[in-house]
Design a protein around this motif. Structure first.
Motif, PDB file in Angstrom:
ATOM      1  N   VAL A  59       0.860  -1.182   0.000  1.00  9.85           N
ATOM      2  CA  VAL A  59       0.000   0.000   0.000  1.00  9.85           C
ATOM      3  C   VAL A  59       0.896   1.232   0.000  1.00  9.85           C
ATOM      4  CG1 VAL A  59      -1.873  -1.155   1.216  1.00  9.85           C
ATOM      5  CG2 VAL A  59      -0.101   0.032   2.522  1.00  9.85           C
ATOM      6  N   ASP A  60       0.318   2.365  -0.344  1.00 15.65           N
ATOM      7  CA  ASP A  60       1.083   3.610  -0.349  1.00 15.65           C
ATOM      8  C   ASP A  60       1.515   3.969   1.074  1.00 15.65           C
ATOM      9  OD1 ASP A  60       0.860   3.926  -3.088  1.00 15.65           O
ATOM     10  OD2 ASP A  60      -0.982   5.119  -2.935  1.00 15.65           O
ATOM     11  N   ALA A  61       2.747   4.423   1.199  1.00 16.35           N
ATOM     12  CA  ALA A  61       3.277   4.818   2.505  1.00 16.35           C
ATOM     13  C   ALA A  61       4.436   5.778   2.283  1.00 16.35           C
ATOM     14  CB  ALA A  61       3.742   3.594   3.289  1.00 16.35           C
ATOM     15  N   GLU A  62       4.668   6.628   3.290  1.00 13.57           N
ATOM     16  CA  GLU A  62       5.815   7.538   3.190  1.00 13.57           C
ATOM     17  C   GLU A  62       7.138   6.814   3.418  1.00 13.57           C
ATOM     18  OE1 GLU A  62       5.049  11.423   5.324  1.00 13.57           O
ATOM     19  OE2 GLU A  62       3.205  10.327   5.809  1.00 13.57           O
ATOM     20  N   LEU A  63       7.091   5.779   4.260  1.00 12.34           N
ATOM     21  CA  LEU A  63       8.294   5.004   4.581  1.00 12.34           C
ATOM     22  C   LEU A  63       7.948   3.534   4.498  1.00 12.34           C
ATOM     23  CD1 LEU A  63      11.215   4.742   5.738  1.00 12.34           C
ATOM     24  CD2 LEU A  63      10.180   4.880   8.031  1.00 12.34           C
ATOM     25  N   THR A  64       8.816   2.752   3.851  1.00 15.78           N
ATOM     26  CA  THR A  64       8.639   1.305   3.761  1.00 15.78           C
ATOM     27  C   THR A  64       9.870   0.617   4.315  1.00 15.78           C
ATOM     28  OG1 THR A  64       7.207   1.452   1.817  1.00 15.78           O
ATOM     29  CG2 THR A  64       8.293  -0.665   2.219  1.00 15.78           C
ATOM     30  N   LEU A  65       9.671  -0.257   5.316  1.00 14.50           N
ATOM     31  CA  LEU A  65      10.750  -1.049   5.900  1.00 14.50           C
ATOM     32  C   LEU A  65      10.619  -2.486   5.413  1.00 14.50           C
ATOM     33  CD1 LEU A  65      10.785   1.437   7.807  1.00 14.50           C
ATOM     34  CD2 LEU A  65      11.248  -0.124   9.695  1.00 14.50           C
ATOM     35  N   VAL A  66      11.677  -2.995   4.796  1.00 17.91           N
ATOM     36  CA  VAL A  66      11.700  -4.393   4.361  1.00 17.91           C
ATOM     37  C   VAL A  66      12.507  -5.168   5.396  1.00 17.91           C
ATOM     38  CG1 VAL A  66      12.317  -5.995   2.520  1.00 17.91           C
ATOM     39  CG2 VAL A  66      11.584  -3.659   1.948  1.00 17.91           C
ATOM     40  N   THR A  67      11.817  -6.036   6.144  1.00 20.02           N
ATOM     41  CA  THR A  67      12.452  -6.711   7.274  1.00 20.02           C
ATOM     42  C   THR A  67      12.370  -8.236   7.170  1.00 20.02           C
ATOM     43  OG1 THR A  67      10.423  -6.621   8.605  1.00 20.02           O
ATOM     44  CG2 THR A  67      11.957  -4.761   8.795  1.00 20.02           C
ATOM     45  N   VAL A  68      12.121  -8.760   5.971  1.00 19.33           N
ATOM     46  CA  VAL A  68      12.124 -10.218   5.813  1.00 19.33           C
ATOM     47  C   VAL A  68      13.541 -10.737   6.028  1.00 19.33           C
ATOM     48  CG1 VAL A  68      10.186 -10.221   4.214  1.00 19.33           C
ATOM     49  CG2 VAL A  68      12.508 -10.036   3.320  1.00 19.33           C
ATOM     50  N   ASP A  69      13.672 -12.018   6.345  1.00 20.28           N
ATOM     51  CA  ASP A  69      15.013 -12.548   6.546  1.00 20.28           C
ATOM     52  C   ASP A  69      15.683 -12.836   5.213  1.00 20.28           C
ATOM     53  OD1 ASP A  69      14.634 -15.349   5.678  1.00 20.28           O
ATOM     54  OD2 ASP A  69      13.423 -15.570   7.469  1.00 20.28           O
ATOM     55  N   ARG A  70      16.976 -13.084   5.285  1.00 20.11           N
ATOM     56  CA  ARG A  70      17.812 -13.276   4.095  1.00 20.11           C
ATOM     57  C   ARG A  70      17.268 -14.355   3.169  1.00 20.11           C
ATOM     58  NH1 ARG A  70      19.863 -14.103   0.064  1.00 20.11           N
ATOM     59  NH2 ARG A  70      22.068 -14.360  -0.519  1.00 20.11           N
ATOM     60  N   LEU A  71      16.734 -15.420   3.718  1.00 20.35           N
ATOM     61  CA  LEU A  71      16.292 -16.545   2.906  1.00 20.35           C
ATOM     62  C   LEU A  71      15.036 -16.235   2.101  1.00 20.35           C
ATOM     63  CD1 LEU A  71      16.841 -19.594   5.298  1.00 20.35           C
ATOM     64  CD2 LEU A  71      18.308 -18.781   3.442  1.00 20.35           C
ATOM     65  N   HIS A  72      14.246 -15.257   2.555  1.00 25.20           N
ATOM     66  CA  HIS A  72      12.968 -14.975   1.894  1.00 25.20           C
ATOM     67  C   HIS A  72      12.947 -13.624   1.175  1.00 25.20           C
ATOM     68  CE1 HIS A  72      11.911 -18.005   5.014  1.00 25.20           C
ATOM     69  NE2 HIS A  72      11.164 -18.470   4.031  1.00 25.20           N
ATOM     70  N   LEU A  73      14.074 -12.950   1.137  1.00 28.19           N
ATOM     71  CA  LEU A  73      14.099 -11.646   0.485  1.00 28.19           C
ATOM     72  C   LEU A  73      13.692 -11.749  -0.985  1.00 28.19           C
ATOM     73  CD1 LEU A  73      14.710  -8.628   0.509  1.00 28.19           C
ATOM     74  CD2 LEU A  73      17.130  -9.170   0.107  1.00 28.19           C
ATOM     75  N   HIS A  74      14.166 -12.786  -1.654  1.00 29.47           N
ATOM     76  CA  HIS A  74      13.863 -12.913  -3.083  1.00 29.47           C
ATOM     77  C   HIS A  74      12.363 -13.020  -3.351  1.00 29.47           C
ATOM     78  CE1 HIS A  74      13.723 -17.148  -1.842  1.00 29.47           C
ATOM     79  NE2 HIS A  74      13.002 -17.369  -2.925  1.00 29.47           N
ATOM     80  N   VAL A 112       9.950 -11.321  -1.905  1.00 25.70           N
ATOM     81  CA  VAL A 112       9.232 -10.043  -1.827  1.00 25.70           C
ATOM     82  C   VAL A 112       9.776  -9.003  -2.794  1.00 25.70           C
ATOM     83  CG1 VAL A 112       8.665 -10.476   0.589  1.00 25.70           C
ATOM     84  CG2 VAL A 112      10.644  -9.056   0.039  1.00 25.70           C
ATOM     85  N   ILE A 113      10.925  -9.261  -3.408  1.00 22.86           N
ATOM     86  CA  ILE A 113      11.508  -8.272  -4.319  1.00 22.86           C
ATOM     87  C   ILE A 113      10.537  -7.875  -5.427  1.00 22.86           C
ATOM     88  CG2 ILE A 113      13.285  -7.949  -6.097  1.00 22.86           C
ATOM     89  CD1 ILE A 113      15.283  -9.238  -4.213  1.00 22.86           C
ATOM     90  N   PRO A 114       9.804  -8.809  -6.060  1.00 24.53           N
ATOM     91  CA  PRO A 114       8.848  -8.375  -7.097  1.00 24.53           C
ATOM     92  C   PRO A 114       7.794  -7.399  -6.595  1.00 24.53           C
ATOM     93  CG  PRO A 114       9.248 -10.737  -7.262  1.00 24.53           C
ATOM     94  CD  PRO A 114       9.883 -10.284  -5.969  1.00 24.53           C
ATOM     95  N   ALA A 115       7.399  -7.532  -5.330  1.00 21.99           N
ATOM     96  CA  ALA A 115       6.414  -6.595  -4.771  1.00 21.99           C
ATOM     97  C   ALA A 115       7.050  -5.284  -4.361  1.00 21.99           C
ATOM     98  CB  ALA A 115       5.714  -7.243  -3.563  1.00 21.99           C
ATOM     99  N   VAL A 116       8.331  -5.321  -3.978  1.00 22.20           N
ATOM    100  CA  VAL A 116       9.018  -4.125  -3.498  1.00 22.20           C
ATOM    101  C   VAL A 116       9.467  -3.238  -4.648  1.00 22.20           C
ATOM    102  CG1 VAL A 116      11.098  -3.318  -2.323  1.00 22.20           C
ATOM    103  CG2 VAL A 116       9.771  -5.201  -1.355  1.00 22.20           C
ATOM    104  N   THR A 117       9.913  -3.833  -5.737  1.00 24.86           N
ATOM    105  CA  THR A 117      10.496  -3.061  -6.843  1.00 24.86           C
ATOM    106  C   THR A 117       9.604  -1.926  -7.331  1.00 24.86           C
ATOM    107  OG1 THR A 117      11.784  -4.992  -7.536  1.00 24.86           O
ATOM    108  CG2 THR A 117      11.480  -3.240  -9.153  1.00 24.86           C
ATOM    109  N   PRO A 118       8.290  -2.137  -7.538  1.00 28.71           N
ATOM    110  CA  PRO A 118       7.450  -1.024  -8.024  1.00 28.71           C
ATOM    111  C   PRO A 118       7.316   0.128  -7.031  1.00 28.71           C
ATOM    112  CG  PRO A 118       6.382  -3.156  -8.395  1.00 28.71           C
ATOM    113  CD  PRO A 118       7.530  -3.405  -7.476  1.00 28.71           C
ATOM    114  N   LEU A 119       7.731  -0.072  -5.777  1.00 28.03           N
ATOM    115  CA  LEU A 119       7.606   0.991  -4.778  1.00 28.03           C
ATOM    116  C   LEU A 119       8.689   2.054  -4.915  1.00 28.03           C
ATOM    117  CD1 LEU A 119       6.842  -1.164  -1.586  1.00 28.03           C
ATOM    118  CD2 LEU A 119       5.207  -0.036  -3.116  1.00 28.03           C
TER     119      LEU A 119
END
Length: 318
Positions: free
Chosen positions: A70-85, A87-94
């Protein structure tokens, strides 16, 4: 401020709880966890204080949960190293729409993000003020962690990222967190990664946490293995001279071993490591072999680090 947290683990939920006192926090989680999270999470954050007895922060946190960004002023990505890949498709458009802050333990995050996110589009940090594990029981979500006085880190200012960094610092400090800047955040992450990635091996070799605290030979071997890991960091081009604990590791191994034993014996450290070990072992194991493979790639001898490999591959602590 509206803050989106991607990653509903110990770090994401603990930071989210603290930030929610002053900001609207939205937590993005996988669909199968969303309803469980909406029912609330019981948190207990022990405040590290050395000799001073300080009451833990205890509360039930019912986060606002979404399954897509969702739209936000600040986005923190806090998934662990093994699962980062994942969420990257969802994070990239942000990128460009929010101040994007990655806060996780990682060996080489810049390389992983290189093909999908320009370096100027995100900020690096580390959530080192909180460490612990889950205490889920009977379907009720719980977190027990240690809240340290310091440890939240962000990269240093650059003109392109000043706005994002100012947004992040404003939110974090308002939540009572202490922020320190690192000139080479990616390098700092790599050096820090060594400590978590190695610890499982010495624990297994010593036969358990309490034994490791007093086993000077096991601790000395741990120091030697950490030195090998630092050598791999240098082979990657990281200037380790001012990134702790690399400078301390240049002291005689027996002296550093004594310090390690004292650190592990501290109640706050013990609680944090054992809680994380209970649910984060696969991440530790993957990190161990990631560093070892990097050493092989750069031709750095790692005989002590490698000696733990059979234990890490299949052992369990007692």
């Amino acid at each position: 401020m509206r803050i989106l947290i991607i990653g509903a683990g110990v770090i994401g939920l603990s930071y989210g709880w603290l930030l929610s006192r002053d900001h609207q926090v939205v937590v993005m989680a996988r669909p199968h966890r969303a309803e469980q999270l909406r029912a609330g999470v019981q948190l207990r954050l022990h405040r590290a204080g050395g000799r001073h007895c300080r009451q833990p922060l205890v509360g039930r946190y019912p986060p606002e949960v979404v399954t897509t960004p969702v739209d936000a002023e600040l986005t923190l990505v806090t998934v662990d190293r093994l699962h980062l890949h994942e969420v990257i498709p969802a994070v990239t458009p942000l990128a460009g729409r929010t101040s994007l802050l990655f806060m996780l333990n990682h060996w080489d995050i810049v390389t992983q993000l290189r093909e999908c996110l320009p370096r100027e589009d995100y900020v690096l940090g580390f959530p080192g003020q909180i460490g612990g594990g889950r205490t889920d029981a009977g379907g009720d979500l719980g977190i027990e962690a240690t809240l340290y006085r310091n440890g939240t880190r962000l990269e240093a200012d650059t003109p392109a990222k000043r706005g994002a960094l100012d947004t992040a610092v404003s939110a974090l400090t308002a939540a009572g967190l202490s922020v320190r800047r690192e000139r080479d955040m990616a390098g700092w992450l790599a050096v820090h990664y060594l400590q978590q990635s190695l610890t499982l091996g010495p624990l297994l070799e010593a036969g358990g946490y309490d034994r490791l605290c007093t086993d000077r030979d096991a601790l000395r071997r741990m120091v030697l293995a950490l030195r090998e890991g630092v050598a791999v960091c240098r082979a990657r081009g990281i200037a380790t001279g001012r990134i702790q604990p690399a400078p301390l590791l240049r002291l005689p191994a027996r002296i550093v071993a004594v310090g390690l034993g004292r650190m592990f014996a501290q109640a706050d450290t013990r609680r944090m490591v054992l809680a994380h070990l209970a649910h984060g072992r696969e991440e530790w194991r993957a990190g161990f072999f990631e560093v070892l493979e990097a050493g092989e790639h750069f031709g750095v001898p790692m005989p002590v680090w490698d000696s733990y490999a059979p234990l890490v591959a299949g052992g369990s602590t007692r």
